[in-house]
Design an enzyme around this catalytic site. Structure first.
Site, mmCIF file in Angstrom:
data_model
loop_
_atom_site.group_PDB
_atom_site.id
_atom_site.type_symbol
_atom_site.label_atom_id
_atom_site.label_comp_id
_atom_site.label_asym_id
_atom_site.label_seq_id
_atom_site.Cartn_x
_atom_site.Cartn_y
_atom_site.Cartn_z
ATOM 1 N N ASP A 6 26.305 4.871 59.621
ATOM 2 C CA ASP A 6 27.745 4.616 59.076
ATOM 3 C C ASP A 6 28.311 4.627 60.593
ATOM 4 O OD1 ASP A 6 30.452 5.289 58.721
ATOM 5 O OD2 ASP A 6 30.103 7.390 58.494
ATOM 6 N N GLY A 8 31.582 3.792 63.018
ATOM 7 C CA GLY A 8 33.064 4.124 62.727
ATOM 8 C C GLY A 8 33.504 3.262 64.072
ATOM 9 N N ASN A 9 34.658 3.821 64.390
ATOM 10 C CA ASN A 9 35.506 2.989 65.425
ATOM 11 C C ASN A 9 34.849 3.520 66.924
ATOM 12 O OD1 ASN A 9 37.451 1.553 64.039
ATOM 13 N ND2 ASN A 9 38.420 3.452 63.341
ATOM 14 N N ARG A 11 32.193 6.380 67.011
ATOM 15 C CA ARG A 11 31.095 7.013 66.707
ATOM 16 C C ARG A 11 30.020 6.454 65.711
ATOM 17 N NH1 ARG A 11 31.599 13.251 65.712
ATOM 18 N NH2 ARG A 11 32.477 12.384 64.051
ATOM 19 N N TYR A 87 40.442 -3.365 41.838
ATOM 20 C CA TYR A 87 41.285 -3.118 43.076
ATOM 21 C C TYR A 87 42.084 -4.455 43.125
ATOM 22 C CZ TYR A 87 42.774 -0.733 47.293
ATOM 23 O OH TYR A 87 43.561 -0.187 48.346
ATOM 24 N N ASP A 96 33.819 1.561 53.903
ATOM 25 C CA ASP A 96 33.344 2.964 53.659
ATOM 26 C C ASP A 96 33.800 3.622 52.258
ATOM 27 O OD1 ASP A 96 35.926 2.420 54.631
ATOM 28 O OD2 ASP A 96 36.108 4.547 55.916
ATOM 29 N N ASP A 117 37.934 11.540 51.051
ATOM 30 C CA ASP A 117 37.078 11.618 52.292
ATOM 31 C C ASP A 117 38.074 12.042 53.337
ATOM 32 O OD1 ASP A 117 35.843 11.096 54.525
ATOM 33 O OD2 ASP A 117 35.009 9.295 53.969
ATOM 34 N N THR A 120 39.510 10.661 59.717
ATOM 35 C CA THR A 120 40.812 9.865 60.749
ATOM 36 C C THR A 120 41.813 9.987 59.612
ATOM 37 O OG1 THR A 120 39.257 9.133 62.141
ATOM 38 C CG2 THR A 120 41.471 8.269 62.130
ATOM 39 N N THR A 172 56.395 27.969 67.919
ATOM 40 C CA THR A 172 56.069 26.450 67.873
ATOM 41 C C THR A 172 54.876 26.124 67.355
ATOM 42 O OG1 THR A 172 57.939 26.002 69.439
ATOM 43 C CG2 THR A 172 56.328 24.329 68.964
#
Length: 244
Positions: A6, A8-9, A11, A87, A96, A117, A120, A172
Site C-alpha cells: 500500500d 501512500g504519499n 509511507r 460511480y 485505495d 477508512d 489522512t 484552548t
C-alpha cells in the site's frame, strides 16, 4: 506467498500473506523503500506474487530491482473488481477506495457494506447487497483538522490526537480536542445512522490509522481492522488471478 504493498504519499505499508493469513507486516518511508524491500525479501524467501495499490510516487524500477522473479500486479482502474462500479466519475475514484470496496465485497458478498477508512482523509465507500458500488463521501481526517486549525489561524496551537475529558473544553487545548475528536465521532455516528436507516442489514468496516482510537468511542457495532486495505489487496489478488 503474496506480498501486498500500500503506497501512500510518504509511507509504504506492506504485508506478506500465506493464503489469507498475515505473516509479516512492515511500515517504512518512501525515501527508505529500497533498503526495506531487501529486508522484506530476506525475511520472506518464498514470495511468488506481489500486488500493489499506489496513491503516491511509486518507483517501480527500484522495486523490480529487488523482486526480480515475482509476478507483479499493480491495481488500476482497468483491473477486475468483484462489483459493478456505478460511480459517475469512475476514473477519479481513488485506487485505495476501490481496493477496500473490493475487499468488503469479497469478504461479505451479497450484503450491504460500508467501509470507513479513517486516515489522512476519512473516506466512506458503500457497496450494496447486489454488489453495486454506489460511492460514499470524503472528509478531513483527524490530523488534517488539527493542522487546519493551526495553519489558518494566528494563535491556535498545533496539537496531537487526544481524547477529550469532557464535551466542554475549559482551556484552548481542551476546546480544540473537544471540537476535533467529538466532531469526528459525531460525524461517524451520524453518517452510520443514516446508512442504517436505509440498509438494516448493514455491515460496517472501520479501518485506517485512526480506526482503533476511534472505535473505542463509537456507538455503532462495527468490524475494526487497521490493515483492511492490505487484507483487501490479498483477497483482490486471488480474485484477479481467478478471472484472468
Amino acid at each position: 506467498m503474496v506480498l501486498a504493498l500500500d503506497v501512500g504519499n510518504s509511507r509504504i505499508k506492506a504485508a506478506v500473506f500465506n493464503l489469507e493469513k498475515l505473516q509479516n507486516y512492515y511500515v517504512f518511508t518512501i525515501d527508505n523503500a529500497l533498503d526495506n524491500y531487501k529486508i522484506i525479501l530476506k525475511d520472506n524467501k518464498y514470495i511468488t506474487s506481489v500486488i500493489i495499490s499506489s496513491v503516491g510516487k511509486f518507483n517501480e524500477k527500484e522495486f523490480q530491482s529487488v523482486f526480480k522473479n515475482t509476478n507483479i500486479t499493480t491495481v488500476n482502474h482497468q483491473s477486475s473488481f468483484p462489483f459493478i462500479n456505478l460511480y459517475k466519475t469512475p476514473t477519479t475514484l481513488g485506487i485505495d477506495r476501490l481496493v477496500v470496496a473490493a475487499g468488503a465485497t469479497l469478504k461479505y458478498p451479497n450484503k450491504n457494506k460500508l467501509v470507513i477508512d479513517a486516515g489522512t482523509c476519512i473516506t466512506y465507500d458503500f457497496v450494496d447487497s447486489n454488489n453495486n458500488y454506489l460511492g460514499g463521501a470524503i472528509s478531513p481526517g483527524i490530523n488534517m483538522r488539527y493542522k487546519a486549525l493551526n495553519y489558518y489561524t494566528d494563535k491556535l496551537p498545533l496539537l496531537t490526537t487526544q481524547l477529550p475529558e469532557q464535551i466542554i473544553g475549559n482551556s484552548t487545548q481542551e476546546s480544540i480536542h473537544s471540537g476535533v475528536i467529538n466532531g469526528v465521532l459525531l460525524e461517524l455516528d451520524g453518517i452510520i445512522n443514516i446508512y442504517l436507516s436505509k440498509y438494516k442489514d448493514l455491515t460496517i468496516i472501520l479501518t485506517g490509522g485512526d480506526s482503533i482510537f476511534l472505535a473505542k468511542s463509537l456507538k455503532s457495532t462495527i468490524f475494526v481492522s487497521s490493515n483492511f486495505l492490505l487484507e483487501s489487496l490479498n483477497l483482490l489478488h486471488t480474485y484477479i488471478k481467478r478471472n484472468e
